[in-house]
Design an enzyme around this catalytic site. Structure first.
Site, PDB file in Angstrom:
ATOM      1  N   ASP A  91     -28.648 -12.824  12.451  1.00 56.26           N
ATOM      2  CA  ASP A  91     -29.534 -12.006  11.791  1.00 56.26           C
ATOM      3  C   ASP A  91     -30.965 -12.225  12.006  1.00 56.26           C
ATOM      4  OD1 ASP A  91     -27.329 -10.426  10.868  1.00 56.26           O
ATOM      5  OD2 ASP A  91     -26.994 -12.050   9.274  1.00 56.26           O
TER       6      ASP A  91
ATOM      7  N   HIS B 172     -25.445 -21.061   8.339  1.00 55.65           N
ATOM      8  CA  HIS B 172     -24.235 -20.446   8.437  1.00 55.65           C
ATOM      9  C   HIS B 172     -22.919 -21.367   7.859  1.00 55.65           C
ATOM     10  CE1 HIS B 172     -20.726 -18.168  10.233  1.00 55.65           C
ATOM     11  NE2 HIS B 172     -21.785 -17.184  10.183  1.00 55.65           N
TER      12      HIS B 172
HETATM   13  N1  ACO Z   1     -32.665 -21.944   3.406  1.00 53.78           N
HETATM   14  C1  ACO Z   1     -32.889 -22.944   2.746  1.00 53.78           C
HETATM   15  N2  ACO Z   1     -31.762 -23.933   2.737  1.00 53.78           N
HETATM   16  C2  ACO Z   1     -30.734 -23.546   2.883  1.00 53.78           C
HETATM   17  C3  ACO Z   1     -30.416 -22.181   3.802  1.00 53.78           C
HETATM   18  C4  ACO Z   1     -31.349 -21.628   4.016  1.00 53.78           C
HETATM   19  N3  ACO Z   1     -31.301 -20.072   4.852  1.00 53.78           N
HETATM   20  N4  ACO Z   1     -28.999 -22.257   3.949  1.00 53.78           N
HETATM   21  C5  ACO Z   1     -28.286 -23.381   3.356  1.00 53.78           C
HETATM   22  N5  ACO Z   1     -29.310 -23.976   2.743  1.00 53.78           N
HETATM   23  C6  ACO Z   1     -28.937 -25.402   2.168  1.00 53.78           C
HETATM   24  C7  ACO Z   1     -28.615 -24.985   0.640  1.00 53.78           C
HETATM   25  O1  ACO Z   1     -29.679 -25.083  -0.410  1.00 53.78           O
HETATM   26  C8  ACO Z   1     -27.753 -26.343   0.497  1.00 53.78           C
HETATM   27  O2  ACO Z   1     -28.539 -27.337   0.069  1.00 53.78           O
HETATM   28  P1  ACO Z   1     -27.867 -28.672  -0.851  1.00 53.78           P
HETATM   29  O3  ACO Z   1     -26.949 -29.247  -0.073  1.00 53.78           O
HETATM   30  O4  ACO Z   1     -29.286 -29.224  -1.342  1.00 53.78           O
HETATM   31  O5  ACO Z   1     -27.420 -28.065  -2.115  1.00 53.78           O
HETATM   32  C9  ACO Z   1     -27.216 -26.509   1.789  1.00 53.78           C
HETATM   33  O6  ACO Z   1     -28.246 -26.067   2.752  1.00 53.78           O
HETATM   34  C10 ACO Z   1     -25.801 -25.950   2.108  1.00 53.78           C
HETATM   35  O7  ACO Z   1     -25.621 -24.332   1.871  1.00 53.78           O
HETATM   36  P2  ACO Z   1     -24.453 -23.714   1.370  1.00 53.78           P
HETATM   37  O8  ACO Z   1     -25.211 -22.628   0.585  1.00 53.78           O
HETATM   38  O9  ACO Z   1     -23.671 -24.781   0.324  1.00 53.78           O
HETATM   39  O10 ACO Z   1     -23.798 -23.385   2.617  1.00 53.78           O
HETATM   40  P3  ACO Z   1     -22.570 -22.348   2.802  1.00 53.78           P
HETATM   41  O11 ACO Z   1     -22.041 -22.495   3.880  1.00 53.78           O
HETATM   42  O12 ACO Z   1     -22.251 -21.872   1.378  1.00 53.78           O
HETATM   43  O13 ACO Z   1     -23.626 -21.059   3.064  1.00 53.78           O
HETATM   44  C11 ACO Z   1     -25.091 -19.094   3.958  1.00 53.78           C
HETATM   45  C12 ACO Z   1     -23.969 -20.418   4.271  1.00 53.78           C
HETATM   46  C13 ACO Z   1     -24.536 -18.300   2.976  1.00 53.78           C
HETATM   47  C14 ACO Z   1     -25.142 -18.319   5.269  1.00 53.78           C
HETATM   48  C15 ACO Z   1     -26.511 -19.838   3.952  1.00 53.78           C
HETATM   49  O14 ACO Z   1     -26.990 -20.822   4.847  1.00 53.78           O
HETATM   50  C16 ACO Z   1     -27.515 -18.779   3.523  1.00 53.78           C
HETATM   51  O15 ACO Z   1     -27.847 -18.424   2.382  1.00 53.78           O
HETATM   52  N6  ACO Z   1     -28.428 -18.435   4.460  1.00 53.78           N
HETATM   53  C17 ACO Z   1     -29.245 -17.303   4.355  1.00 53.78           C
HETATM   54  C18 ACO Z   1     -28.599 -16.035   4.372  1.00 53.78           C
HETATM   55  C19 ACO Z   1     -28.229 -15.725   5.736  1.00 53.78           C
HETATM   56  O16 ACO Z   1     -29.035 -15.789   6.706  1.00 53.78           O
HETATM   57  N7  ACO Z   1     -26.931 -15.086   5.955  1.00 53.78           N
HETATM   58  C20 ACO Z   1     -26.422 -14.641   6.962  1.00 53.78           C
HETATM   59  C21 ACO Z   1     -25.042 -15.463   7.445  1.00 53.78           C
HETATM   60  S1  ACO Z   1     -24.530 -14.846   9.153  1.00 53.78           S
HETATM   61  C22 ACO Z   1     -23.969 -13.337   8.969  1.00 53.78           C
HETATM   62  O17 ACO Z   1     -23.258 -12.894   7.659  1.00 53.78           O
HETATM   63  C23 ACO Z   1     -23.710 -12.474  10.100  1.00 53.78           C
END
Ligand code: ACO
Length: 433
Positions: free
Chosen positions: A367, A309
């Site tokens: 979720d 998140h």
């Molecule tokens: N699985 C694997 N790796 C992940 C995940 C995941 N679900 N989420 C983040 N990471 C990793 C990224 O690859 C990144 O790695 P890096 O540092 O090597 O580049 C690091 O963790 C940080 O991730 P970001 O995308 O930069 O973090 P951000 O805060 O921008 O993204 C997000 C948050 C979009 C929710 C992300 O965690 C994600 O895509 N999760 C899966 C989708 C999801 O469940 N969304 C629901 C959010 S809750 C809602 O809307 C109600």
């Protein structure tokens, strides 16, 4: 605007120094006021994704991502989810305080009396292909409300704003249920005033003219809790979209349609659908390590949906309460040993101990379990995001109203760091290489 602190931040740039006022917040980080920075220093701040930017003042919702806390108007989400119900939470978000009995009764009556949609809207649905995603339909139909309810589109009239707010909250379940019915080729079912909000939505989705549908209280309570948990989440992508659209003076129906469009994305509201699809794809507990390996692999774009998140770097407090509902529903249905729930629980257990997930502070989000409940209630995955949109409508409306009442509000207009060509002369097509 909150009061200015006596301290300020100093920016040193090109031999000059600029004093930036600091405003305190009632909870959470203070903010550095950079509104005059461009005027005074001729620089922009650069923050793609707004990770360090507060775009407004708000007194609706507070999130402490480090400690996994979420408050609606000061009340912890766990307390509300366990003791309150959706329409009471709607009142709280919209008006700032919990209602007394009389206020709640009046609010419930007002919402209930607006649940029907204009009969002509039915024809609008028929313009969509049967296989249209319900989010596509919801987005179009909500946008079209402004063509039907001209008497509540003047954003400068507080009474019209109020009527539009009630209409939006009352009609969105009807619109979402109709999108579902249309997609499966069944007749639309009208709202019933003798049902509570969640039960009414269930009967609009699952009853048919040929047979009565008895709403089960375990199911409606679980759905009502999903509504409460998704009702608001401060300045997330879709809420910021609603605020940005509203900042130009656009009518509330158009603004909510913009919010729905933004929510549809798999990184936001679409994650519950994507999460359940991944749990199904994994299928059995023995395949979990393969998927954890893929999530860890930087060269693989795969992400474990339902984890991570932008704000929570701890367990999402909503995930904790929703997990209880998942247990209750599956217990009731006698499907507690369902393979998908086993996969979910084991995946959570493994991920919470895995170096990669621990280091990146990727915890289950709301979720992760909501999809399991919604599927158990009988919804197809395509309805998961519309149900999120339905729940979030009150948050969008509360934030939109707050923005319009804010004296410092102005049209949202971010700037950019331009990285394109500098000025060059036009070349005729005959002279181009
Ligand atoms: N699985 C694997 N790796 C992940 C995940 C995941 N679900 N989420 C983040 N990471 C990793 C990224 O690859 C990144 O790695 P890096 O540092 O090597 O580049 C690091 O963790 C940080 O991730 P970001 O995308 O930069 O973090 P951000 O805060 O921008 O993204 C997000 C948050 C979009 C929710 C992300 O965690 C994600 O895509 N999760 C899966 C989708 C999801 O469940 N969304 C629901 C959010 S809750 C809602 O809307 C109600």
């Amino acid at each position: 605007m909150t009061k200015v602190k006596s301290e300020s931040a100093t920016l040193s740039l090109k031999g000059k120094s600029f004093e930036l006022p600091v405003h305190s917040s009632s909870l959470g980080p203070d903010v550095i006021d950079i509104r005059n920075l461009y005027r005074d220093a001729n620089v922009f701040t650069y923050d793609p994704g707004y990770t360090s930017t507060a775009s407004c003042d708000s007194s609706i919702t507070f999130i402490d991502g480090e400690n996994g806390k979420l408050l609606y108007r000061g009340y912890p989400i766990e307390q509300l989810a366990r003791a309150s119900h959706y329409l009471e939470v709607c009142y709280l978000l919209l008006y700032g305080d919990l209602p007394n009995r009389e206020q709640l009764e009046d609010f419930e009556t007002r919402v209930t009396r607006h649940t029907m949609v204009h009969e002509q809207l039915l024809f609008l649905y028929r313009g969509f292909r049967r296989d249209a995603h319900p989010m596509a339909i919801a987005c179009g139909v909500v946008g079209a409300l402004s063509a039907f309810y001209h008497d509540s589109t003047d954003v400068n009239d507080p009474l019209q704003r109020e009527i539009a707010s009630i209409r939006m909250i009352a009609k969105i379940p009807t619109i979402a249920a109709m999108a579902y019915k249309y997609s499966i080729g069944q007749p639309f079912v009208y709202p019933r005033n003798d049902h509570d909000y969640a039960s009414n939505f269930l009967q609009m989705c699952f009853s048919v003219p040929a047979e009565d549908y008895r709403v089960n209280s375990v199911m409606s309570r679980a759905l009502d809790r999903i509504f409460m948990l998704h009702a608001d989440h401060e300045q997330n992508a879709s809420t910021s979209t609603v605020r940005l659209a509203g900042s130009s003076g656009a009518n509330p129906f158009a603004c909510v349609a913009a919010g729905i469009a933004c929510l549809w994305g798999p990184a936001h509201g679409g994650a519950n659908q994507a999460c359940l699809e991944i749990l199904k794809e994994i299928g059995t507990v023995d395949r979990i390590p393969e998927y954890i390996k893929r999530a860890r692999d930087r060269s693989d774009p795969f992400r474990l949906m339902g984890f991570g998140h932008r704000v929570y770097k701890n367990y999402d407090p909503r995930a904790q309460v929703i997990k209880e509902s998942a247990d209750e529903v599956l217990d009731y249905l006698g499907t507690k040993d369902k393979p998908i729930l086993k996969v979910a629980k084991e995946l959570e257990r493994i991920a919470l101990q895995d170096d990669y997930f621990v280091e990146k502070r990727l915890y289950p989000n709301v979720d992760f379990y909501s999809g399991i409940i919604l599927e158990a209630l009988g919804f197809p995955t395509s309805m998961f995001t519309p149900i999120f949109a339905l729940s979030r409508t009150v948050g969008w409306i509360a934030q939109w109203k707050e923005m319009l009442a804010d004296p410092v509000q102005k049209i949202g207009r971010p700037r950019q760091r331009y990285t394109g060509m500098s000025t060059r002369e036009y070349v005729r097509i005959s002279d181009r290489p």
